[in-house]
Enzyme design. Sequence first.
Site: not given
Ligand code: ADP
Ligand code: F6P
Length: 324
Positions: A15, A26, A28, A76, A107, A129, A131, A133, A175, A190, A248, A257
């Site tokens: 994302g 930075a 580059v 992705r 991650d 990210t 998140d 996280d 997420r 809130a 609502r 984002r």
């Molecule tokens: P984020 O990096 O935000 O956690 P994703 O989990 O969608 O987002 O991972 C981004 C991309 O990283 C994936 O589409 C894939 O190409 C690569 N990736 C994710 N998990 C793995 C893995 N276990 N091994 C290799 N590449 C991975």
């Molecule tokens: O990881 C960032 C994030 O915006 C999360 O907060 C959310 O769950 C997810 O990505 C949404 O992903 P997408 O853009 O594929 O709908």
Amino acid sequence: MANKVKTIGVLTSGGDAPGMNAAIRAVVRTAISDGLKVKGIMRGYAGLLSEEIVDMDSTSVSDTINRGGTVLYTARCQEFTTPEGQKRGAEICRKHGIDGVVVIGGDGSFRGAGKLSALGINCIGVPGTIDLDIACTDYTIGFDTAVNTAMEAIDKIRDTSTSHERCSIIEVMGRHAGYIALWCGIANGAEEILLPERYDGDEQAIINRIIEARKKGKKHYIIINAEGIGHSTSMARRIEAATGIETRATILGHMQRGGSPTCKDRFYASIMGARAAELLAEGKSNRLVAYKHGEFIDVDIQEALAMQKDISEAQYRIAMKLVR
Ligand code: ADP
Ligand code: F6P
């Protein structure tokens, strides 16, 4: 360690997050300043596998620090999660003379960077990210902008909620993590903050508190619900039926984002991106740049991915005092 790396690539993956452009810039400019060549890899690992690779110089990143999103685009890529895809990715790097890559993402992206590192392409990760996280770091690029965007939106919903004397459930992203919900819950004042890490599912208790608050003369009732709990629309229906108070649901969604990054996101992204390029120039690999206890550090990718992160109990305890 000797400086073996001559050309580096930079990509954004997963994302997008506001501040990613500041990190790219930075990377580059630091790499060029340290005598390295830089190539931009478009669309994350997908663009690596389709060889969407462009030369970058200092001017490639002009006028980008203030822009949301990522100028390198992001994607992705399922193929890169396979050993064959990773092997092909490493071969493509070698074909283009790329001996190090900065991976800006979350991650999942770092798992990919770990695999590429094991195949001999030096990789450094930068946490990007909204998140927050990622366990090894107290800061991730984009979180500050996202919580400020969400906070402003929630303030606006609060105005109309008060005017109509309604209950409003506002669902924020994150997420599986509740950091955006916790920060907005506190910052927006809130009445309820529902986090996936803590919510016990006791909706009747929420209903009782809404009825009690209305009896005391409260005009609105703001519930910040994390995406990891979800079901805001059906929750609103049940609350309205049980309390008789118009309710609502608003799902803030992808607006969180986007937008021009805050000063904090630009600053942290700039330092983290620069450190990533410096680490590659020093010959390092398989590391993540992180911010921990007030310092910018770097951490082994596998160790970082094995770490667990939870909401701060002290912050949650205070949040629960402030909502009542
Ligand atoms: P984020 O990096 O935000 O956690 P994703 O989990 O969608 O987002 O991972 C981004 C991309 O990283 C994936 O589409 C894939 O190409 C690569 N990736 C994710 N998990 C793995 C893995 N276990 N091994 C290799 N590449 C991975
Ligand atoms: O990881 C960032 C994030 O915006 C999360 O907060 C959310 O769950 C997810 O990505 C949404 O992903 P997408 O853009 O594929 O709908």
